[in-house]
Design a protein around this motif. Structure first.
Motif, PDB file in Angstrom:
ATOM      1  N   ARG A 419      27.521  27.510  49.625  1.00 51.31           N
ATOM      2  CA  ARG A 419      26.492  28.201  48.829  1.00 51.31           C
ATOM      3  C   ARG A 419      25.166  27.500  49.091  1.00 51.31           C
ATOM      4  N   ARG A 420      24.093  28.242  48.821  1.00 51.61           N
ATOM      5  CA  ARG A 420      22.777  27.644  49.019  1.00 51.61           C
ATOM      6  C   ARG A 420      22.085  27.468  47.690  1.00 51.61           C
ATOM      7  N   THR A 421      21.480  26.311  47.486  1.00 57.62           N
ATOM      8  CA  THR A 421      20.761  26.064  46.244  1.00 57.62           C
ATOM      9  C   THR A 421      19.405  26.772  46.325  1.00 57.62           C
ATOM     10  N   PRO A 422      18.732  26.962  45.182  1.00 57.73           N
ATOM     11  CA  PRO A 422      17.420  27.627  45.213  1.00 57.73           C
ATOM     12  C   PRO A 422      16.434  26.910  46.142  1.00 57.73           C
ATOM     13  N   GLN A 423      16.582  25.616  46.335  1.00 62.44           N
ATOM     14  CA  GLN A 423      15.675  24.887  47.245  1.00 62.44           C
ATOM     15  C   GLN A 423      16.083  25.056  48.713  1.00 62.44           C
ATOM     16  N   GLY A 424      17.196  25.748  48.958  1.00 64.49           N
ATOM     17  CA  GLY A 424      17.595  26.001  50.344  1.00 64.49           C
ATOM     18  C   GLY A 424      18.556  24.970  50.917  1.00 64.49           C
ATOM     19  N   ASN A 425      19.079  24.102  50.068  1.00 69.46           N
ATOM     20  CA  ASN A 425      20.068  23.145  50.580  1.00 69.46           C
ATOM     21  C   ASN A 425      21.461  23.763  50.540  1.00 69.46           C
ATOM     22  N   ILE A 426      22.274  23.357  51.497  1.00 63.31           N
ATOM     23  CA  ILE A 426      23.613  23.923  51.633  1.00 63.31           C
ATOM     24  C   ILE A 426      24.635  22.997  50.966  1.00 63.31           C
ATOM     25  N   VAL A 427      25.552  23.614  50.227  1.00 60.32           N
ATOM     26  CA  VAL A 427      26.667  22.867  49.654  1.00 60.32           C
ATOM     27  C   VAL A 427      27.946  23.453  50.244  1.00 60.32           C
ATOM     28  N   VAL A 428      28.741  22.601  50.886  1.00 63.99           N
ATOM     29  CA  VAL A 428      29.999  23.082  51.484  1.00 63.99           C
ATOM     30  C   VAL A 428      31.042  23.152  50.377  1.00 63.99           C
ATOM     31  N   GLU A 429      31.589  24.358  50.165  1.00 61.94           N
ATOM     32  CA  GLU A 429      32.537  24.571  49.068  1.00 61.94           C
ATOM     33  C   GLU A 429      33.969  24.692  49.571  1.00 61.94           C
ATOM     34  N   GLY A 430      34.146  24.981  50.823  1.00 64.29           N
ATOM     35  CA  GLY A 430      35.515  25.146  51.319  1.00 64.29           C
ATOM     36  C   GLY A 430      35.504  25.650  52.744  1.00 64.29           C
ATOM     37  N   ARG A 431      36.616  26.292  53.096  1.00 62.65           N
ATOM     38  CA  ARG A 431      36.776  26.644  54.507  1.00 62.65           C
ATOM     39  C   ARG A 431      37.634  27.893  54.597  1.00 62.65           C
ATOM     40  N   ALA A 432      37.239  28.801  55.473  1.00 64.07           N
ATOM     41  CA  ALA A 432      38.057  30.001  55.661  1.00 64.07           C
ATOM     42  C   ALA A 432      38.794  29.934  56.991  1.00 64.07           C
ATOM     43  N   LYS A 433      38.582  28.859  57.758  1.00 64.58           N
ATOM     44  CA  LYS A 433      39.274  28.761  59.053  1.00 64.58           C
ATOM     45  C   LYS A 433      40.583  28.003  58.895  1.00 64.58           C
ATOM     46  N   ASP A 434      41.507  28.300  59.797  1.00 65.28           N
ATOM     47  CA  ASP A 434      42.849  27.745  59.697  1.00 65.28           C
ATOM     48  C   ASP A 434      42.872  26.352  60.330  1.00 65.28           C
ATOM     49  N   GLN A 435      42.304  25.415  59.604  1.00 66.04           N
ATOM     50  CA  GLN A 435      42.083  24.084  60.160  1.00 66.04           C
ATOM     51  C   GLN A 435      42.304  23.050  59.067  1.00 66.04           C
ATOM     52  N   ILE A 436      42.715  21.871  59.466  1.00 64.02           N
ATOM     53  CA  ILE A 436      42.808  20.762  58.518  1.00 64.02           C
ATOM     54  C   ILE A 436      41.718  19.773  58.919  1.00 64.02           C
ATOM     55  N   ASN A 437      40.892  19.359  57.956  1.00 61.71           N
ATOM     56  CA  ASN A 437      39.845  18.381  58.239  1.00 61.71           C
ATOM     57  C   ASN A 437      40.341  17.030  57.727  1.00 61.71           C
ATOM     58  N   ARG A 438      40.919  16.275  58.660  1.00 62.28           N
ATOM     59  CA  ARG A 438      41.601  15.042  58.292  1.00 62.28           C
ATOM     60  C   ARG A 438      40.597  13.896  58.380  1.00 62.28           C
TER      61      ARG A 438
END
Ligand code: OOB
Length: 544
Positions: A419-438
């Motif tokens: 999601r993007r904050t009103p100031q335009g910064n990005i917050v990573v909330e999750g992932r829709a790709k079939d991947q594990i981020n180890r």
């Protein structure tokens, strides 16, 4: 242009040049200029040597000549698998000057990966080391040459031992007068994608686009000739390579210090000795450093900026950086495909602690969309799509996959949910790709499932992430056995024996009778992850 590499439409290319992003400079020229401007200043420090800009430039020239004598030519692919040693840069710049195209493998890759890179890219040469972290890479090279139909020349940085391989040092030859090198629009190298498919994808980056990404990163990260950068992550990864990483610092005339290992002992000693000002870590590594820094006697006061990226940095870890190191935290959310976001060094604390920052370029186009590709309102969560002056328009030789992962307008579907904050910064909330981020190391579920499916007693396999306090995520393989289940250990050994990087081997194996299904009858990974939350996680806590 190397065939099989989708590129920017001409109107975009023209605009990126006009806007001053693509300046027509190649890596070879960058180093030549470095030698002229910074001559005797130290460019590189590793565990054996200190190399000046002039020396690096001259050694790259000699290696260019030697590689040419060996038969490596413009646009030939060369798999490069080197640890954090100075030779990495001599090799890179020599290949860049030839216009040959390094394919960057990681030191942890094994026969499956390296064999695939050599075969898929039809590599002319494979450049690796003798031993690293107790592993003999010459044995691996011997297996690779036995497996690949048209084996590459093998070149060893160090001692080739009994093997019929070339020693990198012996390849140095008298440079010949300048021949025409590659152009800035050419592919400079192929980088690995974290991936979500059965086989790893290769990312073609041009001199123009890559040089822009680290030049602009230098401005954002305050990198100049006084910067001392510590490379503690594997330097072939995009984060320590260009955000702004080793190449950014070499571009600015600063000093790159290479840590062979990332343990606090080694890293803190180097920070103290070399007066390191900037370094980068993935969250689990940052956590280890933070814990150790509270006890250390070493003087870490030179460190001005600690970058954390590659996986989500928890606010808890973020909060500890300033009090522990006296350094500014910079969150970095990037991808080898291109787009990199940074929190800025003068951002309010709240932004630095709770967001993953904003893009490098005013012309990075970022869309946050729903499942039907319709933009969502600011603050709403959606899929991150992007295109811009350093984001690729397609993977190397992957037409079918490209059609799915890039929109018709050329936006890359990152697979990240943000999601993007009103100031335009990005917050990573999750992932829709079939991947594990180890902990920053990416594991494509399908790739591991295919290995499991090769076992005679496995009927079906689904690999999903499970929460982990230290790494953020680990991998759990759910397996439907064919008849009597094999032992979990046996499956793990089986996967390991197939010659796979250690980080890809499942952390846990669970046998089930059948998989939960989605409405259309596909395996429901969401339900499997929920099952972990319900059953395994409380159980894991009990074990402690
Ligand atoms: C970096 O590059 P890759 O190609 O290994 O992985 C990219 C993926 C992103 O799509 C995202 O899923 C994840 O890694 N990621 C993050 C993150 N940074 C990367 N997720 C949450 N928070 C972050 N800060 O990992 C990479 C490349 C250049 C700079 C930094 C990281």
């Amino acid at each position: 242009m190397l065939s099989g590499c989708p590129t920017w439409p001409e109107e975009f290319a023209r605009y990126y040049r006009q806007a001053g992003y693509w300046r027509g400079e190649t890596f070879g020229e960058l180093l030549r200029r470095g030698a002229e401007e910074h001559g005797e200043r130290i460019a590189l420090v590793d565990d054996r040597r200190r190399i000046s800009y002039r020396e690096l430039d001259a050694r790259a020239d000699r290696l260019t000549a030697g590689l040419r004598e060996l038969g490596v030519e413009y646009q030939d692919r060369v798999v490069v698998q080197l640890p954090n040693i100075a030779e990495f840069f001599e090799v890179c710049f020599a290949l860049f000057r030839l216009g040959a195209v390094p394919v960057f493998a990681l030191p942890s890759h094994r026969l499956t990966e390296v064999g695939y890179f050599c075969e898929f890219s039809a590599a002319t040469a494979y450049i690796t080391t003798d031993t690293e972290a107790g592993f003999d890479h010459r044995e691996l090279a011997a297996e690779v040459t036995a497996k690949v139909p048209e084996p590459p020349h093998v070149i060893i940085a160090g001692d080739p031992g009994e093997h019929p391989f070339h020693a990198l040092e012996d390849l140095h030859a008298e440079p010949v007068a300048d021949r025409a090198g590659p152009s800035s629009g050419d592919i400079a190298f192929l980088q690995l994608s974290g991936g979500s498919t059965g086989v790893p994808k290769l990312i073609p980056r041009t001199h123009d686009d890559y040089l822009y990404s680290f030049r602009a990163s230098n401005d954002i990260c305050g990198v100049d000739a006084d910067t001392v950068y510590l490379g503690a992550l594997p330097i072939a990864h995009n984060f320590p390579m260009s955000s702004p990483g080793t190449f950014g610092v070499l571009h600015a005339g600063g000093r790159v210090v290479l840590a062979r290992r990332s343990s606090p002992d080694e890293v803190f000693e180097l920070i103290e000795r070399e007066r390191v000002t900037l370094t980068a870590a993935v969250p689990p590594l940052a956590l280890v450093w933070l814990d150790a820094a509270e006890e250390t006697e070493r003087d870490l006061s030179s460190l001005r900026v600690l970058q954390i990226g590659g996986a989500k940095c928890s606010e808890e870890v973020a909060r500890r950086v300033r009090p522990t190191f006296g350094a500014t935290l910079q969150q970095v959310f990037g991808m080898a495909e291109g787009l990199v976001n940074y929190t800025r060094l003068d951002d309010p604390e709240e932004v630095v602690l709770t967001t993953q920052g904003r893009p490098i370029s005013p012309d990075d186009e970022v869309l946050v969309v729903d499942d039907e590709d319709r933009p969502v309102a600011t603050g709403e969560t959606g899929h991150l799509l992007t295109r811009g002056p350093y984001t690729i328009r397609g993977y190397y030789r992957a037409e079918e996959h490209n059609a799915a992962v890039f929109t018709p307008q050329g936006f890359y579907r990152t697979g990240d949910v943000v999601r993007r904050t009103p100031q335009g910064n990005i917050v990573v909330e999750g992932r829709a790709k079939d991947q594990i981020n180890r902990g920053g190391e990416k594991v494509a579920a399908e790739e591991i499932e295919n290995h499991l499916l090769a076992h005679q007693d496995v009927h079906d396999a689904a690999v999903v992430s499970m929460p982990d306090e230290y790494l953020g995520e680990r991998s759990c393989a759910f397996v439907v056995p064919r008849g009597h289940p094999p032992r979990g250990r046996e499956l793990i050994r089986f996967v390991r024996r197939r010659g796979l990087a250690g980080y890809k081997v499942p952390d846990r194996v669970e046998f089930v009778e059948r998989f939960p299904r989605t409405g259309v009858g596909k395996t429901s990974k969401a339900d499997l992850r929920a099952a972990i939350e319900r059953e395994l996680v409380p159980h894991l806590h009990e074990e402690k």
